[in-house]
Design an enzyme around this catalytic site. Structure first.
Site, PDB file in Angstrom:
ATOM      1  N   LYS A  80       0.858  -1.201   0.000  1.00 58.14           N
ATOM      2  CA  LYS A  80       0.000   0.000   0.000  1.00 58.14           C
ATOM      3  C   LYS A  80       0.883   1.236   0.000  1.00 58.14           C
ATOM      4  O   LYS A  80       1.885   1.288   0.721  1.00 58.14           O
ATOM      5  CB  LYS A  80      -0.895  -0.041   1.241  1.00 58.14           C
ATOM      6  N   SER A 155      -9.739   1.790   2.831  1.00 55.10           N
ATOM      7  CA  SER A 155      -8.850   2.542   1.971  1.00 55.10           C
ATOM      8  C   SER A 155      -7.780   1.683   1.268  1.00 55.10           C
ATOM      9  O   SER A 155      -7.197   2.129   0.298  1.00 55.10           O
ATOM     10  CB  SER A 155      -8.146   3.621   2.785  1.00 55.10           C
ATOM     11  N   SER A 179      -9.950  -0.581   7.045  1.00 54.12           N
ATOM     12  CA  SER A 179      -9.350  -0.422   5.714  1.00 54.12           C
ATOM     13  C   SER A 179      -8.625  -1.634   5.146  1.00 54.12           C
ATOM     14  O   SER A 179      -8.256  -1.621   3.975  1.00 54.12           O
ATOM     15  CB  SER A 179      -8.384   0.755   5.718  1.00 54.12           C
TER      16      SER A 179
HETATM   17  N1  GLN Z   1     -13.148   3.955   6.173  1.00 50.73           N
HETATM   18  C1  GLN Z   1     -12.640   4.372   7.445  1.00 50.73           C
HETATM   19  C2  GLN Z   1     -12.283   5.832   7.388  1.00 50.73           C
HETATM   20  O1  GLN Z   1     -12.511   6.428   6.381  1.00 50.73           O
HETATM   21  C3  GLN Z   1     -11.463   3.541   7.826  1.00 50.73           C
HETATM   22  C4  GLN Z   1     -10.219   3.951   7.152  1.00 50.73           C
HETATM   23  C5  GLN Z   1      -9.030   3.141   7.536  1.00 50.73           C
HETATM   24  O2  GLN Z   1      -9.171   2.097   8.187  1.00 50.73           O
HETATM   25  N2  GLN Z   1      -7.878   3.642   7.191  1.00 50.73           N
HETATM   26  O3  GLN Z   1     -11.795   6.389   8.338  1.00 50.73           O
END
Ligand code: GLN
Length: 486
Positions: A80, A155, A179
């Protein structure tokens, strides 16, 4: 389809080590596949072919000369793009870091290098890991390999999509509120958020430091266990990493599950849960019963507050963490006559709308006069959520829930409504707030053929049991053996 890209990382590692396959030929096969499919999927920020081929060659030479090899010697992995690999570009999918070259390796990268793993590319994400669909990337949206009109989740959508499309057998993601698990569920793969403190976060871009963890993504449970073996462990460079022995996560993966107690939190099985999701969980329960497990209803009474608590905490921490991007120390700089304009314009032009929204929400929640009402209160409720889990684990060994409330939705469907988007993580967020370990495992398909995932949540540092429970399920099912037609 080349047979190599259908193999698991475990098989590839074995075949490379025993000289049945060369790392160079394995890496080539995955990169070829990435070149063929990635114009449709857009999982990668960058395919690092030259870098990977040099690493593969080094692994092959090491094996040929009989030197000691690592657990992932010659095996490709996608990373990532919010994790640093020395001398490679690292953008966090933000304009503010568009041309940033990593000056050092993250600890997980150092460990992967020592294990012989080969980095085939950096994958797309929502800007600074804020989002659930990769639509918040400053550069492009990644597509779901099962249906390119749909989101891959986020994400870590690029990593999930890369493994789902079989352009890499392994990937790393980061998980602050879901994410890793939510995109894994969307793309039909396994994704693991280890216990907070299990994996060093040194060299991963900080979003919300009390919640962030790096974790494995792969098609099979065994591959994720193998990858966690490599990346887990204490690191003095991360003060939140825990000095606790790392078990061999693969060793006890095949234990019998007879008598194991699986808890189903009643708060997660709400009216209106997507019917396909509900059906897949009902089928999963049957499979676990046939494996000898006891299914027990439990309660996590503070679940309703999780999203509100999460967004106060993550935005507050993000507003502090992202203060460092000021146009002076590194990253994008808007040229101005005076320093104060330079700060404002660099941040104004460098950050995208979701990142700005969170910085503003967080700054507000932390401001004088509001701190106790928002941040202070959220921290108290967070403790109650943590205690819910501790009480539940007095009764059960593991908790099971759906990973996401719906299958992957269509691109654009939720991008204009942040609240709807925030609800995508309704089942994954509590795990980060409590700090326990969690993973998503493919458990079926919707009527339209979109993958679905179940979530397993273990006690602190009980990933070994979590892998065991997940592995037995994969032995009894074949959802993880399906491939998208891309
Ligand atoms: N979707 C969640 C957010 O937008 C989690 C994001 C993540 O785990 N980095 O904060």
């Amino acid at each position: 389809m080349n047979e190599i890209i259908k193999m698991t990382a475990t098989e590839l590692a074995e075949k490379i080590k025993t000289k049945q396959l060369k790392s160079a030929e394995v890496v080539q096969a995955f990169i070829k596949r990435a070149k063929e499919t990635d114009s449709k999927i857009k999982a990668y920020m960058e395919i690092t072919e030259e870098y990977a081929m040099a690493q593969a060659k080094a692994s092959d030479e090491k094996i040929a000369s009989g030197k000691e090899t690592g657990a992932l010697e010659g095996v490709p992995i996608a990373i990532k793009d919010n994790i640093l690999i020395k001398n490679l570009r690292m953008t966090a999918s933000s304009k503010i870091l568009e041309n940033y070259i990593a000056p050092y390796d993250a600890t997980v990268i150092e460990k992967l290098k020592n294990s012989g793993a080969v980095f085939v590319g950096k994958t797309n994400l929502d800007e600074f890991a804020m989002g659930s669909s990769t639509e918040n990337s400053a550069f492009f949206t990644t597509k779901n390999p099962w249906d390119t009109e749909r989101i891959p989740g986020g994400s870590s959508g690029g990593s999930a999509s890369a493994v789902g499309a079989m352009t890499a057998p392994l990937a790393l993601g980061t998980d602050t509120g879901g994410s890793i698990r939510q995109p894994a569920s969307c793309c039909g793969i396994v994704g693991v958020k280890p216990t907070y403190g299990r994996v060093s976060r040194f060299g991963a871009v900080a979003f919300a430091s009390s919640l962030d963890q790096i974790g494995p993504m792969s098609k099979t449970v065994e591959d994720s266990a193998l990858l966690l073996n490599v990346i887990a462990g204490y690191d003095k460079k991360d003060s939140t990493s825990i000095n606790k022995e790392v078990p061999d996560y693969v060793k006890n993966i095949n234990k019998d599950l007879k008598g194991l107690k699986i808890g189903l939190p009643k708060e997660y099985f709400i009216d209106g849960l997507d019917t396909d999701v509900k059906k897949s969980i009902d089928e999963t329960i049957k499979i676990y019963k046939s494996l000898g497990c006891d299914i027990v209803e439990i309660s996590l009474p503070h679940t309703d507050y999780a999203i509100a608590v999460y967004y106060i905490i993550c935005c507050s921490e993000a507003s502090a963490n992202l203060a460092r991007y000021d146009g002076v120390r590194y990253g994008f700089r808007a040229e101005c006559d005076n320093l104060s304009d330079e700060y404002k314009k660099s941040r104004g032009q460098g950050f995208g709308p979701e990142v700005k929204r969170r910085i503003m929400l967080g700054t507000y929640a932390l401001s004088a006069g509001y701190y106790d009402a928002y941040y202070g209160k959220a921290q108290k409720v967070r403790t109650l959520i943590k205690q819910d889990f501790e009480k539940a684990y007095e009764k059960v060994d593991i908790i099971m829930t759906p990973s996401a409330p719906t299958p992957a939705f269509k691109i654009g469907e939720k991008s204009s409504d942040p609240l709807q988007m925030y609800l995508s993580d309704i089942f994954t967020i509590s795990c980060n707030l409590a700090g326990v370990a969690g993973m998503s495992v493919p458990c079926g398909f919707s009527k339209e053929g979109i993958p679905l995932g179940m979530q397993l949540l273990s006690k602190y540092f009980d990933e070994e049991k979590m892998f065991n429970v997940a592995y037995k399920y994969q032995q009894a099912t074949d959802f993880h053996k399906q491939f998208p037609r891309i």
